[in-house]
Design an enzyme around this catalytic site. Structure first.
Site, PDB file in Angstrom:
ATOM      1  CB  ILE A 158      13.767  -8.116 -19.542  1.00 23.52           C
ATOM      2  CG1 ILE A 158      14.764  -7.635 -18.477  1.00 23.52           C
ATOM      3  CG2 ILE A 158      12.339  -7.839 -19.113  1.00 23.52           C
ATOM      4  CD1 ILE A 158      14.728  -6.145 -18.254  1.00 23.52           C
ATOM      5  CB  CYS A 179      -0.905   0.003   1.236  1.00 18.15           C
ATOM      6  SG  CYS A 179      -1.880  -1.504   1.439  1.00 18.15           S
ATOM      7  CB  SER A 194      13.183 -10.384  -6.209  1.00 18.17           C
ATOM      8  OG  SER A 194      13.625  -9.864  -4.970  1.00 18.17           O
ATOM      9  N   GLY A 195      15.323 -12.487  -5.862  1.00 16.97           N
ATOM     10  CA  GLY A 195      16.500 -13.001  -5.163  1.00 16.97           C
ATOM     11  C   GLY A 195      17.323 -11.923  -4.501  1.00 16.97           C
ATOM     12  CG  ASP A 225      -0.674  -8.593   6.449  1.00 13.09           C
ATOM     13  OD1 ASP A 225      -1.678  -8.070   5.936  1.00 13.09           O
ATOM     14  OD2 ASP A 225       0.474  -8.397   6.009  1.00 13.09           O
TER      15      ASP A 225
END
Length: 650
Positions: free
Chosen positions: A312, A2, A385-386, A101
């Site tokens: 990409i 948010c 993601s890593g 949550d």
């Protein structure tokens, strides 16, 4: 995920002002909005919602505790909130309104207080909390700064928000910047916390709670409060300390490779499983490197079905990792999506960068990250993601280069080392790139850029802080600001017994990770309303990483050794082993080609003269050297270009 905003005032709480602050965050929360005010207390909260968990009205914010004492505006995710709910239910009967949550968090605050609740939480977040009883506003940010939070004063108001654009939406706010902050920005390519580009507006530090009341409005601090600190109407404290985590790991390291590997698998698998929590479609970024490949492999195992993965690619081979990602996706059996980026597409994205990053920001991989986010958002609302693997497990080239180079050169006199550095720096980056792959020359992606960083480090005085600066600061000793006053950044808490590599990792997690990497990811993704989660930054994974000795992170010159051993259980070694390329567009080449007219206009002497204190001659010299191909000044020039673009927008 948010956007949050709010104000505390000694005057009137105008609903239109609070709503304008919230509406400036619409891209962060396109699914709903909310405003709450308490005129008597002089407080107002705004909220923009991106619905991820509990899509019903029961998840709307600002949120009120059942006891009536607390009001919360919250941005982020609490990944272990189901466990916290069960813990709360064991203490008392609770009639929950929904399954968000946010509701779990506010009831945890009501039970244990803000600090106690946050210590129990695993997640990424920024929040504003109003305590009706004490009439205090508390602002807090997650442990490693995944989510942004700005605050500061103007007139009769104390303001806070997820974005500077929200603060600039307040009537009467004057957006001032000065050469001191510009100098910091040009030094790091980002504005380091606790500063922002605007005078008097600060960033809440990661792992920190700032508690304020109306007394600060009459006498706002001239500089951001230190951690910890206390003044009339203001207190700043840590609920989590990286230094304590590092010391704990160093006291009880796990040297046995099998046990260390088992602990890494346990903690990271748990983090990945928790972070797949969502009531909306979820996927993952996949570059084909160690970090993202490991996350995807564990995610596929956790959810028991095909993961949607995204990457990409580029026409320039040295920047194109799409084939590697596709090979790993085929092996794992993911539903894979790839998109090839053109120079024309990047030009369009670059024009939007100053708006997406609402203060100057110049990590050039921001372009690729935004394009990847835009492609991903067409299919899912959440992506894993890593990020964090490099800083925790020794992935950056500077970690391996520092000892490898300087141990071998320790017998060379300093004057000889500096001379060799000058000699290497005099060879153009383009020529070094062309030499890559010849006998005795490593075939590394962006070889010239890497060699020039090594050359800068060799010309330094030999102290670790100077070597680190040579690798990480694009302008290094030549920041083009006339006589900049040096603003003091918070000193990193010293830790005894760290190796050179560990010291650099520690510095990176304190500043580079939150202020560069997570800023890049947050702004690039939230501009298209995509939530990105980083399981590597789970608190237990961080603790596991610091309990892993350096010998299991970097072994025989290979980075992220322990992570690789875990990945090899899922992906063949042959698909992984290749030089680290980084994640970015071929920007240096494009600045000499399709981007040259755009850049030339921004770097015209008359335009540069509009920035107070900026040394236009130094900038123009580097621009001309870059155009001739004698130097690769991509990073340094990009910082000025993003500054100039931001100046024109804001």
């Amino acid at each position: 995920m948010c956007g949050i905003a709010g104000l505390l005032t000694t005057g009137r709480v105008e609903e239109a002002t609070v709503r304008a602050m919230a509406d400036a965050l619409a891209h962060r929360g396109p699914d709903g909005s909310g405003v709450w005010r308490d005129e008597a207390a002089g407080i107002g909260f705004g909220h923009r919602r991106l619905s991820i968990v509990d899509l019903s009205e029961a998840g709307q914010q600002p949120f009120h505790s059942r006891c009536g004492r607390y009001v919360l505006t919250f941005n982020g995710e609490i990944y272990n909130h189901a466990l916290l709910r069960r813990e709360l239910e064991a203490l008392e009967a609770i009639e929950w309104r929904g399954h968000s949550d946010t509701e779990t968090l506010i009831e945890a605050i009501a039970r244990w207080g803000l600090e106690g609740a946050l210590q129990r939480c695993s997640g990424m977040f920024a929040l504003g909390l109003w305590d009706r009883e004490t009439r205090q506003l508390s602002l807090a940010r997650d442990r490693v700064g995944e989510k942004p939070l700005f605050y500061g004063w103007t007139g009769d108001k104390l303001l806070f928000a997820s974005s500077l654009a929200s603060i600039r939406a307040v009537p009467g706010f004057v957006a001032e910047s000065d050469p001191d902050i510009t100098a910091l920005y040009l030094r790091f390519n980002y504005v380091p916390a606790p500063f922002s580009i605007h005078r008097g507006i600060y960033k809440v530090m990661p792992g920190t709670i700032v508690t304020l009341d109306a007394r600060t409005i009459a006498a706002p601090p001239v500089l951001p409060p230190a951690v910890p600190s206390r003044a009339p109407g203001l207190a700043c404290s840590r609920y989590w300390s990286l230094a304590e985590v590092v010391r704990a790991g160093k006291r009880a390291p796990e040297h046995d490779p099998d046990r260390a590997l088992a602990e890494l698998e346990r903690t990271l698998s748990t983090a990945v499983a928790q972070q797949t929590m969502a009531d909306v479609p979820i996927g993952a970024f996949l570059s084909g490197g160690v970090d993202s490949s490991l996350i995807v492999a564990l995610m596929q195992r956790a959810i028991g079905s095909r993961v949607r993965t995204f990457t990409i690619g580029f026409a320039e081979p040295e920047h194109d990792e799409a084939p590697h990602a596709a090979a790993i996706a085929r092996h794992l059996g993911t539903e894979h999506h790839q998109h090839y980026v053109t120079a024309d597409e990047s030009v369009d994205v670059i024009a939007a960068m100053p708006s997406i990053y609402d203060e100057p920001f110049a990590d050039s991989s921001q372009i690729a990250t935004h394009i990847l986010s835009r492609v991903t958002r067409r299919h899912v609302t959440v992506a894993l993601s890593g990020d964090g693997g490099d800083e925790l497990f020794g992935g950056y080239n500077r970690y391996t280069m520092t000892s490898r180079i300087f141990d071998r050169l320790s017998l060379v006199p300093a004057s000889g080392r500096r001379g060799l550095g000058r000699l290497l720096g005099a060879v153009s980056a383009d020529m070094l790139d062309r030499l890559g792959g010849l006998p005795f020359v490593p075939a590394l992606p962006m070889l010239g850029n890497k060699v020039h960083k090594v050359a800068r480090a060799m010309r330094s005085g030999g102290e670790l802080a100077e070597i680190y600066a040579a690798f990480t600061e694009e302008w290094h000793a030549g920041v083009p600001i006339a006589h900049p006053a040096r603003l003091a950044l918070p000193a990193a808490e010293p830790i005894d017994g760290l190796s050179r590599e560990e010291q650099m990792m520690y510095w990176d997690i304190l500043s580079y990770l939150p202020d560069d990497i997570m800023t890049k990811v947050d702004r690039a993704s939230m501009a298209v309303s995509l939530e990105v989660r980083a399981p590597m930054l789970d608190r237990d994974v961080i603790a596991c990483a610091w309990a892993t000795p350096l010998s299991l992170k970097i072994r025989d010159g290979q980075s992220k050794w322990l992570m690789r051993q875990l990945l090899y259980r899922h992906v063949p070694r042959a698909l992984i082993e290749r030089p680290k390329a980084g994640f970015g567009v071929p920007l240096g080449r494009w600045l000499r080609g399709p981007l040259r007219p755009w850049a030339e206009a921004l770097l015209a002497p008359a335009a540069l003269a509009q920035v107070e204190g900026l040394d236009a001659r130094a900038v123009r010299t580097r621009w001309e050297q870059h155009q001739r191909g004698t130097h690769d000044w991509t990073g340094a020039l990009w910082s000025v270009l993003m500054l100039m673009g931001w100046q024109g927008r804001c």
